[in-house]
Design an enzyme around this catalytic site. Structure first.
Site, mmCIF file in Angstrom:
data_model
loop_
_atom_site.group_PDB
_atom_site.id
_atom_site.type_symbol
_atom_site.label_atom_id
_atom_site.label_comp_id
_atom_site.label_asym_id
_atom_site.label_seq_id
_atom_site.Cartn_x
_atom_site.Cartn_y
_atom_site.Cartn_z
ATOM 1 N N THR A 1 1.051 -1.246 -0.095
ATOM 2 C CA THR A 1 0.133 0.011 -0.118
ATOM 3 C C THR A 1 0.952 1.351 -0.078
ATOM 4 O OG1 THR A 1 -0.207 -0.056 2.365
ATOM 5 C CG2 THR A 1 -2.120 -1.000 1.226
ATOM 6 N N HIS B 1 7.246 -0.272 6.729
ATOM 7 C CA HIS B 1 7.364 0.479 8.072
ATOM 8 C C HIS B 1 7.887 -0.391 9.173
ATOM 9 C CE1 HIS B 1 3.310 -0.512 9.324
ATOM 10 N NE2 HIS B 1 2.827 -0.092 8.231
ATOM 11 N N HIS C 1 5.919 -3.625 9.877
ATOM 12 C CA HIS C 1 6.413 -4.841 8.911
ATOM 13 C C HIS C 1 7.766 -5.353 9.282
ATOM 14 C CE1 HIS C 1 3.995 -2.312 5.992
ATOM 15 N NE2 HIS C 1 3.299 -3.378 5.945
ATOM 16 N N LYS D 1 -8.909 -1.287 10.361
ATOM 17 C CA LYS D 1 -9.306 0.144 9.986
ATOM 18 C C LYS D 1 -10.824 0.451 10.086
ATOM 19 C CE LYS D 1 -5.532 1.154 7.685
ATOM 20 N NZ LYS D 1 -4.588 1.505 8.422
ATOM 21 N N ARG E 1 -9.807 1.905 2.600
ATOM 22 C CA ARG E 1 -8.446 2.245 2.381
ATOM 23 C C ARG E 1 -8.653 2.799 0.936
ATOM 24 N NH1 ARG E 1 -3.782 -0.670 4.712
ATOM 25 N NH2 ARG E 1 -4.706 -1.983 6.245
ATOM 26 N N GLN F 1 -7.494 -13.664 0.676
ATOM 27 C CA GLN F 1 -6.304 -14.150 1.462
ATOM 28 C C GLN F 1 -6.335 -15.828 1.800
ATOM 29 O OE1 GLN F 1 -5.071 -11.767 4.828
ATOM 30 N NE2 GLN F 1 -3.993 -13.358 5.550
ATOM 31 N N ASP G 1 -3.673 -8.866 13.896
ATOM 32 C CA ASP G 1 -4.844 -8.330 13.287
ATOM 33 C C ASP G 1 -5.416 -9.164 11.994
ATOM 34 O OD1 ASP G 1 -2.651 -7.732 11.772
ATOM 35 O OD2 ASP G 1 -3.442 -5.640 11.598
ATOM 36 N N LYS H 1 0.077 1.387 19.431
ATOM 37 C CA LYS H 1 1.017 0.834 18.480
ATOM 38 C C LYS H 1 2.054 1.696 18.519
ATOM 39 C CE LYS H 1 -1.384 -1.441 14.534
ATOM 40 N NZ LYS H 1 -1.821 -1.505 13.273
ATOM 41 N N LYS I 1 4.808 5.260 15.336
ATOM 42 C CA LYS I 1 4.111 6.375 14.845
ATOM 43 C C LYS I 1 5.037 7.678 15.244
ATOM 44 C CE LYS I 1 0.332 5.575 13.142
ATOM 45 N NZ LYS I 1 0.765 4.592 11.995
ATOM 46 N N THR I 2 5.330 8.590 14.387
ATOM 47 C CA THR I 2 6.337 9.744 14.872
ATOM 48 C C THR I 2 5.363 11.138 14.442
ATOM 49 O OG1 THR I 2 7.050 10.307 12.536
ATOM 50 C CG2 THR I 2 8.132 8.381 14.179
#
Length: 406
Positions: free
Chosen positions: A41, A46, A49, A83, A87, A172, A193, A228, A231-232
Site C-alpha cells: 500500500t 514501516h 512490517h 481500519k 483504504r 487471502q 490483526d 501501537k 508513529k512519529t
C-alpha cells in the site's frame, strides 16, 4: 522440544496458534515452507512490517523456508482489518512500483539466494480469476454468518463495509490454498490483526485438499500502554531512509519508554535473550545504555553498520560530549531564505510536516533555534541566525535538524 518455537515464544513473538501441539510436532520433525503476506500500500515498509520480517528471519535461521507474498492482487481490494475507513484505491502502476521498492528492502533481512526464500506476488493468480468460477470453487466454503463475527469486519460494520472489502478474506484464504498447492506451504504467519483471515486459509485448505495447514500470529508492536509503536510526528516510522532518515530512526529507538526497552530488544534484534534480559533490567540512568544498544542494533539491521555508526555519533554529538554535528539531518538552502518566516522555511524543507504542527510546537515552547525558544509565529530567519555556516533547529526534546546556508 521445538527449539525455534521455544525461542520465538521466549522472545515474545507468538500470540495465537490454530493448532499449538501439532505446530510444535511439525516444526520438530521437518523443515517447512511458510509464508507472510505484505500488502504493497506504500513504496516502503514501516516498523510494523519489520517485526514480521524478524519473525521470518528467525524461522529461516532455523532452516525453514519463507515465502514473502506481496499482495499485488489483494492491494487492488484493500484490507479492512484494523481500519475504521475504507483504504484509498491504488492504481496498478502504483502497486507495481510499491512491489519493486519493497522487494529491495526485504533482501536486507531475508536470504533469497538459491531458493532459500521466495518472493511471490498474488497478482499472478488473483487478477486473472473468473469471478463465477471463483465463487463456485471458493465462495461455497465460506459462511457469511461466520464471516460477520470476525473481528476484522466488526469494526467496519458500524460505518459501512463495502462488498469489495468483504471479498478480502476469501482472497487471502485463496492465497494460502494456492501457495499450499504450488509450494507445499504449510503455515501462514502474520500480525495478530490478521487472525480471522488466517483461519479462513487454514480451513479452506483442510476442506478443499484435506491437507493439514497451520497458522501462528505474531504480537503487534505496542508500548506498555498498549498503543501501537512506530508513529512519529511526521507519520509512520519508515524503513526507507528517504522517508525516515537513519538519524531520526535511531533517535526513535533511543527515546522509547523505559518499560518498552526489553520487549523491543527481544523482538527487533538478534541479541541473545540473556543479554536482552540483562539490558532490560537496568534501572534509572543506566537504562539509557540499553536504549543506545537498542537504537544501534535496530538501525544497523535496517540501514547497515555505517549509517548506524553515523546516527550514533550524531546523537552523541548533540547529547554527549562530542561536538561533531556533520551527521545530524541537514537541509541546505540558499541565501534567498533570509527574511522568510521561520515556520514557512521549516515546512518547505520538510523539517516539520505542516504549519499547524509548527504553530503547535511554538505554542508549547517546543521549537528552538540555536538553543533559544521561538516564541513568535512570524519570527523571520535572518543572517544573524547562521553560526559558522549553519543554524540548529530543535523540535521537542530530542529532534534536531541543521539548516546549512550556501
Amino acid at each position: 522440544m521445538s527449539m525455534i518455537l521455544d525461542e520465538l515464544m521466549d522472545r515474545g513473538y507468538i500470540k495465537q496458534f490454530t493448532h499449538e501441539q501439532e505446530t510444535r510436532e511439525l516444526l520438530e520433525k521437518e523443515k517447512i515452507t511458510f509464508y507472510i503476506g505484505f500488502d504493497p500500500t506504500a513504496d516502503s515498509l514501516h516498523v510494523g512490517h519489520f517485526i514480521a520480517m524478524m519473525f521470518m528471519a528467525h524461522m529461516q535461521k532455523a532452516g525453514h523456508r519463507p515465502i514473502a507474498l506481496l499482495g499485488g492482487g489483494t492491494a487492488m481490494v484493500g484490507d479492512p482489518s484494523g481500519k475504521t475507513d475504507m483504504r484509498k484505491m491504488l492504481t496498478k502502476e502504483q502497486i507495481e512500483h510499491n512491489v519493486a521498492s519493497i522487494k529491495k528492502q526485504m533482501e536486507k533481512f531475508i536470504d533469497f539466494e538459491d531458493g532459500k526464500a521466495l518472493i511471490v506476488n498474488n497478482a499472478d493468480w488473483l487478477l486473472n480469476l473468473n469471478y463465477v468460477d471463483f465463487l463456485r470453487e471458493i465462495g461455497t466454503h465460506f459462511s457469511v454468518n461466520r464471516m460477520l463475527t470476525a473481528e476484522c469486519f466488526k469494526q467496519r460494520l458500524e460505518k459501512g463495509l463495502s462488498f469489495l472489502e468483504f471479498n478480502y478474506m476469501l482472497m487471502q484464504g485463496y492465497d494460502f490454498y494456492v501457495l499450499n498447492k504450488e509450494y507445499d506451504c504449510k503455515m501462514q504467519l502474520g500480525g495478530d490483526d490478521q487472525w480471522s483471515n488466517m483461519i479462513a486459509g487454514v480451513e479452506l485448505i483442510r476442506k478443499k485438499s484435506a491437507k493439514e495447514s497451520f497458522a501462528m500470529t505474531c504480537t503487534l508492536l505496542t508500548n506498555s500502554e498498549g498503543q501501537k509503536m512506530g508513529k512519529t510526528v511526521n507519520g509512520a516510522l519508515w524503513l526507507d531512509p528517504e522517508k525516515t532518515s537513519p538519524y531520526d530512526f535511531y533517535q526513535y529507538w533511543r527515546n522509547v519508554g523505559d518499560a518498552d526497552v526489553q520487549k523491543c530488544l527481544a523482538l527487533l534484534t538478534f541479541l541473545p535473550m540473556e543479554e536482552v534480559r540483562r539490558l532490560g533490567s537496568l534501572k534509572d540512568a543506566e537504562i539509557n545504555e540499553a536504549k543506545k544498544v537498542l537504537a544501534y542494533e535496530v538501525t544497523k539491521l535496517v540501514h547497515g553498520e555505517i549509517e548506524a555508526q553515523k546516527a550514533k555519533e550524531a546523537s552523541e554529538a548533540l547529547f554527549g560530549s562530542g561536538n561533531d554535528l556533520s551527521n545530524v539531518p541537514t537541509v541546505t538552502v540558499g541565501k534567498d531564505v533570509f527574511g522568510k518566516a521561520l515556520l514557512d522555511l521549516l515546512v518547505e524543507t520538510s523539517v516539520i510536516p505542516s504549519k499547524k504542527e509548527g504553530r503547535r510546537l511554538v505554542e508549547q515552547g517546543g521549537l528552538t533555534l540555536n538553543g533559544e525558544k521561538v516564541l513568535d509565529f512570524k519570527r523571520e530567519f535572518s543572517e544573524e541566525d547562521v553560526k559558522e555556516g549553519s543554524a540548529l533547529i530543535k523540535r521537542g526534546k530530542k529532534n534536531y535538524n541543521r539548516i546549512v546556508v550556501e
